[in-house]
Design a protein around this motif. Sequence first.
Motif, PDB file in Angstrom:
ATOM      1  N   ALA A  34      47.986  51.709  34.011  1.00  0.00           N
ATOM      2  CA  ALA A  34      47.207  51.422  35.217  1.00  0.00           C
ATOM      3  C   ALA A  34      46.836  52.716  35.944  1.00  0.00           C
ATOM      4  O   ALA A  34      45.693  52.888  36.376  1.00  0.00           O
ATOM      5  CB  ALA A  34      47.983  50.487  36.142  1.00  0.00           C
TER       6      ALA A  34
ATOM      7  N   MET B 235      36.666  40.412  36.321  1.00  0.00           N
ATOM      8  CA  MET B 235      37.083  41.789  36.290  1.00  0.00           C
ATOM      9  C   MET B 235      35.902  42.663  35.868  1.00  0.00           C
ATOM     10  O   MET B 235      35.077  42.276  35.060  1.00  0.00           O
ATOM     11  CB  MET B 235      38.238  41.972  35.290  1.00  0.00           C
ATOM     12  CG  MET B 235      38.626  43.423  35.131  1.00  0.00           C
ATOM     13  SD  MET B 235      39.667  43.839  33.720  1.00  0.00           S
ATOM     14  CE  MET B 235      40.803  42.518  33.659  1.00  0.00           C
ATOM     15  N   ASP B 236      35.884  43.829  36.402  1.00  0.00           N
ATOM     16  CA  ASP B 236      34.871  44.827  36.090  1.00  0.00           C
ATOM     17  C   ASP B 236      34.970  45.204  34.608  1.00  0.00           C
ATOM     18  O   ASP B 236      36.032  45.591  34.128  1.00  0.00           O
ATOM     19  CB  ASP B 236      35.126  46.037  36.975  1.00  0.00           C
ATOM     20  CG  ASP B 236      34.165  47.162  36.766  1.00  0.00           C
ATOM     21  OD1 ASP B 236      33.878  47.516  35.607  1.00  0.00           O
ATOM     22  OD2 ASP B 236      33.717  47.726  37.774  1.00  0.00           O
ATOM     23  N   GLU B 237      33.878  45.086  33.886  1.00  0.00           N
ATOM     24  CA  GLU B 237      33.861  45.370  32.437  1.00  0.00           C
ATOM     25  C   GLU B 237      34.238  46.828  32.149  1.00  0.00           C
ATOM     26  O   GLU B 237      34.923  47.129  31.171  1.00  0.00           O
ATOM     27  CB  GLU B 237      32.486  45.055  31.858  1.00  0.00           C
ATOM     28  CG  GLU B 237      32.407  45.201  30.351  1.00  0.00           C
ATOM     29  CD  GLU B 237      33.289  44.204  29.606  1.00  0.00           C
ATOM     30  OE1 GLU B 237      33.725  44.535  28.490  1.00  0.00           O
ATOM     31  OE2 GLU B 237      33.529  43.104  30.126  1.00  0.00           O
ATOM     32  N   GLU B 238      33.797  47.740  33.009  1.00  0.00           N
ATOM     33  CA  GLU B 238      34.107  49.160  32.822  1.00  0.00           C
ATOM     34  C   GLU B 238      35.621  49.408  32.926  1.00  0.00           C
ATOM     35  O   GLU B 238      36.192  50.131  32.118  1.00  0.00           O
ATOM     36  CB  GLU B 238      33.364  49.998  33.860  1.00  0.00           C
ATOM     37  CG  GLU B 238      33.510  51.486  33.650  1.00  0.00           C
ATOM     38  CD  GLU B 238      32.679  52.286  34.647  1.00  0.00           C
ATOM     39  OE1 GLU B 238      33.056  53.446  34.877  1.00  0.00           O
ATOM     40  OE2 GLU B 238      31.692  51.756  35.177  1.00  0.00           O
ATOM     41  N   LEU B 239      36.262  48.777  33.895  1.00  0.00           N
ATOM     42  CA  LEU B 239      37.712  48.912  34.058  1.00  0.00           C
ATOM     43  C   LEU B 239      38.442  48.292  32.862  1.00  0.00           C
ATOM     44  O   LEU B 239      39.395  48.863  32.330  1.00  0.00           O
ATOM     45  CB  LEU B 239      38.161  48.260  35.361  1.00  0.00           C
ATOM     46  CG  LEU B 239      39.668  48.276  35.633  1.00  0.00           C
ATOM     47  CD1 LEU B 239      40.218  49.702  35.639  1.00  0.00           C
ATOM     48  CD2 LEU B 239      39.962  47.582  36.954  1.00  0.00           C
ATOM     49  N   HIS B 240      37.982  47.148  32.437  1.00  0.00           N
ATOM     50  CA  HIS B 240      38.550  46.470  31.266  1.00  0.00           C
ATOM     51  C   HIS B 240      38.535  47.407  30.049  1.00  0.00           C
ATOM     52  O   HIS B 240      39.542  47.573  29.366  1.00  0.00           O
ATOM     53  CB  HIS B 240      37.729  45.198  30.990  1.00  0.00           C
ATOM     54  CG  HIS B 240      38.182  44.408  29.821  1.00  0.00           C
ATOM     55  ND1 HIS B 240      39.029  43.337  29.934  1.00  0.00           N
ATOM     56  CD2 HIS B 240      37.910  44.539  28.489  1.00  0.00           C
ATOM     57  CE1 HIS B 240      39.254  42.831  28.728  1.00  0.00           C
ATOM     58  NE2 HIS B 240      38.586  43.545  27.842  1.00  0.00           N
TER      59      HIS B 240
ATOM     60  N   MET C 202      38.221  50.673  30.084  1.00  0.00           N
ATOM     61  CA  MET C 202      39.035  51.859  30.356  1.00  0.00           C
ATOM     62  C   MET C 202      40.503  51.574  30.034  1.00  0.00           C
ATOM     63  O   MET C 202      41.187  52.404  29.425  1.00  0.00           O
ATOM     64  CB  MET C 202      38.882  52.291  31.811  1.00  0.00           C
ATOM     65  CG  MET C 202      39.746  53.477  32.157  1.00  0.00           C
ATOM     66  SD  MET C 202      39.326  54.968  31.242  1.00  0.00           S
ATOM     67  CE  MET C 202      38.109  55.636  32.310  1.00  0.00           C
ATOM     68  N   ILE C 203      40.990  50.411  30.414  1.00  0.00           N
ATOM     69  CA  ILE C 203      42.372  50.023  30.100  1.00  0.00           C
ATOM     70  C   ILE C 203      42.556  49.985  28.585  1.00  0.00           C
ATOM     71  O   ILE C 203      43.529  50.521  28.054  1.00  0.00           O
ATOM     72  CB  ILE C 203      42.716  48.657  30.745  1.00  0.00           C
ATOM     73  CG1 ILE C 203      42.808  48.818  32.267  1.00  0.00           C
ATOM     74  CG2 ILE C 203      44.017  48.093  30.172  1.00  0.00           C
ATOM     75  CD1 ILE C 203      42.873  47.514  33.036  1.00  0.00           C
TER      76      ILE C 203
ATOM     77  N   ALA D 144      44.181  54.651  33.875  1.00  0.00           N
ATOM     78  CA  ALA D 144      42.897  53.931  33.868  1.00  0.00           C
ATOM     79  C   ALA D 144      42.351  53.699  35.280  1.00  0.00           C
ATOM     80  O   ALA D 144      41.254  53.177  35.430  1.00  0.00           O
ATOM     81  CB  ALA D 144      43.060  52.589  33.159  1.00  0.00           C
ATOM     82  N   ARG D 145      43.152  54.051  36.276  1.00  0.00           N
ATOM     83  CA  ARG D 145      42.800  53.822  37.682  1.00  0.00           C
ATOM     84  C   ARG D 145      42.611  52.332  37.975  1.00  0.00           C
ATOM     85  O   ARG D 145      41.715  51.936  38.732  1.00  0.00           O
ATOM     86  CB  ARG D 145      41.585  54.633  38.078  1.00  0.00           C
ATOM     87  CG  ARG D 145      41.848  56.121  37.985  1.00  0.00           C
ATOM     88  CD  ARG D 145      40.794  56.917  38.690  1.00  0.00           C
ATOM     89  NE  ARG D 145      41.222  58.314  38.709  1.00  0.00           N
ATOM     90  CZ  ARG D 145      40.504  59.304  38.215  1.00  0.00           C
ATOM     91  NH1 ARG D 145      39.342  59.062  37.663  1.00  0.00           N
ATOM     92  NH2 ARG D 145      40.954  60.537  38.287  1.00  0.00           N
ATOM     93  N   ALA D 146      43.469  51.546  37.342  1.00  0.00           N
ATOM     94  CA  ALA D 146      43.476  50.104  37.592  1.00  0.00           C
ATOM     95  C   ALA D 146      44.303  49.839  38.848  1.00  0.00           C
ATOM     96  O   ALA D 146      45.263  50.564  39.119  1.00  0.00           O
ATOM     97  CB  ALA D 146      44.067  49.361  36.394  1.00  0.00           C
TER      98      ALA D 146
END
Length: 108
Positions: free
Chosen positions: A28, A1-6, A8-9, A31-33
Motif C-alpha cells: 500500500a 476503485m481507480d483503475e490506475e491505483l488498481h 499500480m498495486i 503503490a500509494r494506496a
Amino acid sequence: MDEELHEMIRAVVRKIPRGRVATYGDVADIARAPSPRLVGAVLNQDGHDLPWHRVLRANGTCAPHIADQQLQLLREEGVVADGGKVDLRTYRWEDAVKEKAEEPPALW
C-alpha cells in the motif's frame, strides 16, 4: 476503485522478488494506496496471476484461509516460516523496508 491505483498495486506485487515477502502495508505504501485492506481486495479479486503468496500480514503471518497453500509456495522459494510466521527481518523485500528516520543526536 481507480483503475490506475488498481494497476499500480498489481505492478508492485509483481515486482516482489522470489524468496522475498512484503506486507499488505508495504505494498500500500509503495503503490500509494490508502489502505492495506485495498491491497488485499485487489489480490483477492484480481491476483490469481500474481505472486500473491509473497504478501503477508504485518506480523509475518498468512491469512488463515490460505495459510497452508501460501506457506507451501513460500517454502518452494526458500522462505522459511517458524510456527506459521515468516521472519520479516530476514525475508522482507528490500524495496519495502522503510528508511529509518534520522534521530536527533543524543545528549550524552
